[in-house]
Design a protein around this motif. Sequence first.
Motif, PDB file in Angstrom:
ATOM      1  N   THR A  67      68.807  83.468   3.532  1.00  0.00           N
ATOM      2  CA  THR A  67      67.380  83.172   3.546  1.00  0.00           C
ATOM      3  C   THR A  67      67.121  81.822   4.208  1.00  0.00           C
ATOM      4  OG1 THR A  67      67.149  84.368   1.463  1.00  0.00           O
ATOM      5  CG2 THR A  67      65.315  82.954   2.131  1.00  0.00           C
ATOM      6  N   ARG A  68      66.198  81.801   5.171  1.00  0.00           N
ATOM      7  CA  ARG A  68      65.869  80.579   5.915  1.00  0.00           C
ATOM      8  C   ARG A  68      64.469  80.134   5.522  1.00  0.00           C
ATOM      9  NH1 ARG A  68      67.684  78.254  10.782  1.00  0.00           N
ATOM     10  NH2 ARG A  68      66.104  77.164  12.019  1.00  0.00           N
ATOM     11  N   ILE A  69      64.369  78.906   5.018  1.00  0.00           N
ATOM     12  CA  ILE A  69      63.100  78.357   4.554  1.00  0.00           C
ATOM     13  C   ILE A  69      62.726  77.166   5.417  1.00  0.00           C
ATOM     14  CG2 ILE A  69      61.836  77.382   2.610  1.00  0.00           C
ATOM     15  CD1 ILE A  69      62.823  80.223   2.107  1.00  0.00           C
ATOM     16  N   ALA A  70      61.518  77.189   5.975  1.00  0.00           N
ATOM     17  CA  ALA A  70      61.011  76.042   6.729  1.00  0.00           C
ATOM     18  C   ALA A  70      60.248  75.123   5.784  1.00  0.00           C
ATOM     19  CB  ALA A  70      60.098  76.502   7.861  1.00  0.00           C
ATOM     20  N   LEU A  71      60.618  73.864   5.767  1.00  0.00           N
ATOM     21  CA  LEU A  71      59.962  72.838   4.959  1.00  0.00           C
ATOM     22  C   LEU A  71      59.233  71.907   5.909  1.00  0.00           C
ATOM     23  CD1 LEU A  71      63.067  72.089   2.711  1.00  0.00           C
ATOM     24  CD2 LEU A  71      61.158  73.623   2.181  1.00  0.00           C
ATOM     25  N   VAL A  72      57.912  71.889   5.824  1.00  0.00           N
ATOM     26  CA  VAL A  72      57.095  71.127   6.768  1.00  0.00           C
ATOM     27  C   VAL A  72      56.514  69.910   6.064  1.00  0.00           C
ATOM     28  CG1 VAL A  72      55.197  71.208   8.422  1.00  0.00           C
ATOM     29  CG2 VAL A  72      56.558  73.272   7.987  1.00  0.00           C
ATOM     30  N   HIS A  73      56.817  68.729   6.591  1.00  0.00           N
ATOM     31  CA  HIS A  73      56.484  67.478   5.932  1.00  0.00           C
ATOM     32  C   HIS A  73      55.505  66.646   6.760  1.00  0.00           C
ATOM     33  CE1 HIS A  73      60.178  68.414   3.698  1.00  0.00           C
ATOM     34  NE2 HIS A  73      60.806  68.479   4.854  1.00  0.00           N
ATOM     35  N   ALA A  74      54.523  66.064   6.071  1.00  0.00           N
ATOM     36  CA  ALA A  74      53.620  65.109   6.702  1.00  0.00           C
ATOM     37  C   ALA A  74      53.903  63.684   6.233  1.00  0.00           C
ATOM     38  CB  ALA A  74      52.159  65.463   6.400  1.00  0.00           C
ATOM     39  N   LEU A  75      54.820  63.546   5.296  1.00  0.00           N
ATOM     40  CA  LEU A  75      55.253  62.236   4.802  1.00  0.00           C
ATOM     41  C   LEU A  75      56.777  62.233   4.725  1.00  0.00           C
ATOM     42  CD1 LEU A  75      52.768  61.714   1.821  1.00  0.00           C
ATOM     43  CD2 LEU A  75      52.781  60.394   3.949  1.00  0.00           C
ATOM     44  N   ALA A  76      57.386  61.188   5.268  1.00  0.00           N
ATOM     45  CA  ALA A  76      58.844  61.099   5.229  1.00  0.00           C
ATOM     46  C   ALA A  76      59.363  61.081   3.796  1.00  0.00           C
ATOM     47  CB  ALA A  76      59.307  59.850   5.979  1.00  0.00           C
ATOM     48  N   HIS A  77      58.563  60.540   2.883  1.00  0.00           N
ATOM     49  CA  HIS A  77      58.986  60.436   1.490  1.00  0.00           C
ATOM     50  C   HIS A  77      59.140  61.800   0.822  1.00  0.00           C
ATOM     51  CE1 HIS A  77      58.249  56.234   1.935  1.00  0.00           C
ATOM     52  NE2 HIS A  77      56.939  56.358   2.002  1.00  0.00           N
ATOM     53  N   SER A  78      58.577  62.842   1.412  1.00  0.00           N
ATOM     54  CA  SER A  78      58.628  64.168   0.789  1.00  0.00           C
ATOM     55  C   SER A  78      59.923  64.912   1.082  1.00  0.00           C
ATOM     56  CB  SER A  78      57.449  65.016   1.278  1.00  0.00           C
ATOM     57  OG  SER A  78      56.223  64.396   0.997  1.00  0.00           O
ATOM     58  N   VAL A  79      60.664  64.445   2.069  1.00  0.00           N
ATOM     59  CA  VAL A  79      61.842  65.193   2.517  1.00  0.00           C
ATOM     60  C   VAL A  79      62.905  65.255   1.429  1.00  0.00           C
ATOM     61  CG1 VAL A  79      63.660  65.332   4.249  1.00  0.00           C
ATOM     62  CG2 VAL A  79      61.353  64.593   4.919  1.00  0.00           C
ATOM     63  N   ALA A 100      44.901  72.880  14.723  1.00  0.00           N
ATOM     64  CA  ALA A 100      45.757  73.297  15.835  1.00  0.00           C
ATOM     65  C   ALA A 100      47.173  72.752  15.679  1.00  0.00           C
ATOM     66  CB  ALA A 100      45.152  72.826  17.151  1.00  0.00           C
ATOM     67  N   ARG A 101      47.288  71.548  15.162  1.00  0.00           N
ATOM     68  CA  ARG A 101      48.618  70.967  14.956  1.00  0.00           C
ATOM     69  C   ARG A 101      49.398  71.756  13.910  1.00  0.00           C
ATOM     70  NH1 ARG A 101      47.542  64.565  14.369  1.00  0.00           N
ATOM     71  NH2 ARG A 101      49.824  64.538  14.087  1.00  0.00           N
ATOM     72  N   PHE A 102      48.720  72.177  12.855  1.00  0.00           N
ATOM     73  CA  PHE A 102      49.391  72.964  11.816  1.00  0.00           C
ATOM     74  C   PHE A 102      49.785  74.338  12.341  1.00  0.00           C
ATOM     75  CE2 PHE A 102      48.345  69.628   9.038  1.00  0.00           C
ATOM     76  CZ  PHE A 102      49.067  69.806   7.872  1.00  0.00           C
ATOM     77  N   ALA A 103      48.927  74.927  13.168  1.00  0.00           N
ATOM     78  CA  ALA A 103      49.264  76.222  13.763  1.00  0.00           C
ATOM     79  C   ALA A 103      50.504  76.105  14.638  1.00  0.00           C
ATOM     80  CB  ALA A 103      48.078  76.750  14.568  1.00  0.00           C
ATOM     81  N   SER A 110      52.962  61.506  11.403  1.00  0.00           N
ATOM     82  CA  SER A 110      51.669  61.029  11.916  1.00  0.00           C
ATOM     83  C   SER A 110      50.502  61.834  11.355  1.00  0.00           C
ATOM     84  CB  SER A 110      51.643  61.084  13.450  1.00  0.00           C
ATOM     85  OG  SER A 110      51.609  62.430  13.911  1.00  0.00           O
ATOM     86  N   LEU A 111      50.782  62.986  10.744  1.00  0.00           N
ATOM     87  CA  LEU A 111      49.700  63.819  10.218  1.00  0.00           C
ATOM     88  C   LEU A 111      48.905  63.078   9.148  1.00  0.00           C
ATOM     89  CD1 LEU A 111      51.591  67.220   9.957  1.00  0.00           C
ATOM     90  CD2 LEU A 111      49.626  66.764  11.432  1.00  0.00           C
ATOM     91  N   SER A 112      49.610  62.540   8.154  1.00  0.00           N
ATOM     92  CA  SER A 112      48.921  61.835   7.067  1.00  0.00           C
ATOM     93  C   SER A 112      48.269  60.561   7.566  1.00  0.00           C
ATOM     94  CB  SER A 112      49.906  61.517   5.938  1.00  0.00           C
ATOM     95  OG  SER A 112      50.297  62.698   5.294  1.00  0.00           O
TER      96      SER A 112
END
Length: 216
Positions: A2-14, A55-58, A37-39
């Motif tokens: 199973t492959r899960i994509a984890l998308v982060h807008a803050l480095a602290h969330s990784v 658009a960036r999220f898409a 840069s998103l947050s």
Amino acid sequence: MTRIALVHALAHSVAPINAAMAQAWPEAVRMNLLDDSLSADLARSGHGLDDAMHARFAALTDYAVETGAQAILFTCSAFGPCIEAVARRHAGIPVLKPNEAMVQEAVAMGGRIGLIASFAPTLASMPAEFPAQLDLRCALAAGAMEALDRGDLVTHDQAVVAAAQQLAQAGCTAIALAQFSMARAAPLVRNALLGLLPVLTTPESAVRALRTRLAV
């Protein structure tokens, strides 16, 4: 696998979500996409979640799907409408908002839920994700995100604990930590509350939900 994509807008969330995945679902393949840069752009633009942000999220989710991701989990809680839009765009796979699973668990608990955020825009967007009839009390862990940014983990954790104690004194029966980056403070919060209140974190709830959605 199973492959899960984890998308982060803050480095602290990784780190928090990867730690939760490693503990509760080590066999899953993790793909980390970070655009910190998103947050920053959301906080300073004054435009809110406009077409450009959508658009960036898409683009991020299109890329994740093209690599073979079987599910996508976002880890920053200030972008709910953008995530809902990409969930519709990729309706064939689970696309989870960071707080979606934790909200469901909190609602199932009932009572008075204390929601703590360290990123102020979260308190503008996230309460709407709870049912209107739920007794929800919110608190900002003032200065916590700024402390985390400068590497002051002690001050970050103390701010989260202080907010939790404030909500406990207000009669909350459970505490929910909104930011993935706040999960590191959960053990201290539980100790400060003497184990009397359940403390939910977004990474732990999200991993449980992903495994259920994918039936693994």
